[in-house]
Design a protein around this motif. Structure first.
Motif, short mmCIF file in Angstrom:
data_model
loop_
_atom_site.label_atom_id
_atom_site.label_comp_id
_atom_site.label_asym_id
_atom_site.label_seq_id
_atom_site.Cartn_x
_atom_site.Cartn_y
_atom_site.Cartn_z
N GLU A 218 -8.98 -1.40 -6.83
CA GLU A 218 -9.39 -0.01 -7.12
C GLU A 218 -9.31 0.83 -5.84
OE1 GLU A 218 -11.00 -2.66 -8.25
OE2 GLU A 218 -10.98 -2.36 -10.42
N VAL B 233 -4.27 -2.28 -11.45
CA VAL B 233 -5.25 -1.19 -11.47
C VAL B 233 -4.50 0.11 -11.20
CG1 VAL B 233 -7.30 -0.19 -10.40
CG2 VAL B 233 -7.15 -2.66 -10.73
N PHE C 65 -9.53 5.60 -13.46
CA PHE C 65 -9.05 4.23 -13.23
C PHE C 65 -8.82 3.52 -14.57
CE2 PHE C 65 -11.48 5.28 -9.43
CZ PHE C 65 -10.63 4.84 -8.43
#
Ligand SMILES: O=c1[nH]c(=O)c2ncn([C@@H]3O[C@H](COP(=O)(O)OP(=O)(O)OP(=O)(O)O)[C@@H](O)[C@H]3O)c2[nH]1
Ligand SMILES: [Mg+2]
Length: 197
Positions: A49, A123, A135
């Motif tokens: 992330e 991701v 996300f």
């Protein structure tokens, strides 16, 4: 037409995103298509992330347009999650797909087939100027083969056998890979946000 920049210099990823965006009526360009002077982005975060956000936000800051970044990698259970977030640089820099494959196969030489379970993770971070970063995460379950096989795809595809198959991702056509991949699973969740571009 609406446009999006894919903040990647990876040819394999860029091709997979272009195949997807072709169907949506949004024009997609990767950093390989952009002529502007762009900052070199060091992937300094310890999570997928974090690195996806870093890549998307830095490029969006410079270009001021919607930007999508992908941070992805291979997670091998018998290697305690390696190569993980360091998948691109597993065998050192400059990055080299074949050296990365060789390192995984060598470390797993003594590991039996039933203990070779692994998954790809993707991701995605979507930055639309003046909005919060979005996300989405996708996975592809499978196992590591004992030998590499196939020449399609990129990265670790020649040693990854997806669950339910007996051949590697690199032996599937790009169309077949795109039906089951971690990237297409993440993109499927992204679709609802694309109308905001
Ligand atoms: O066999 C594979 N099939 C895939 O579908 C796949 N997706 C990612 N990867 C590997 O995981 C690392 C990502 O690192 P990464 O997210 O930093 O990307 P990258 O550095 O290559 O490009 P960029 O997007 O950062 O410019 C790299 O080693 C890729 O080879 C894959 N391997
Ligand atoms: Mg990278």
């Amino acid at each position: 037409m609406k446009k999006i920049i894919i903040a990647t210099k990876n040819k394999g990823k860029a091709a997979e995103f272009k195949a997807f965006f072709n169907k949506t009526g949004i024009e997609a360009y990767s950093l390989l298509d952009v002529n502007n002077q762009l900052p070199e982005i060091e992937e300094t975060e310890k999570t997928f992330e974090g690195n996806a956000a870093l890549k998307a936000e830095k490029i969006a800051d410079v270009l001021g347009v919607p930007v999508l970044a992908d941070d992805s990698g291979l997670i091998v259970d018998a290697l305690n999650g390696e190569p993980g977030v360091y998948s691109a640089r597993y065998a050192g820099e400059p990055t080299n797909d074949q050296a990365n494959i060789d390192k995984v196969l060598e470390k797993m030489q003594a590991i039996s087939q039933e203990k070779r379970t692994a998954r790809f993770i993707c991701v995605l971070a979507l930055v639309i100027p003046d909005s919060e970063t979005i996300f989405c995460t996708g996975y592809c379950e499978g196992e590591i083969s004992s030998e590499q096989a196939g020449t399609n795809g990129f990265g670790y595809d020649p040693i990854f056998i997806p669950a339910g198959y007996s051949i590697t991702l690199a032996q599937l056509s790009s169309k077949e890979k795109n039906k089951i991949s971690h990237r297409s699973n993440a993109i499927a969740q992204l679709e609802k946000w694309l109308q905001n571009i």
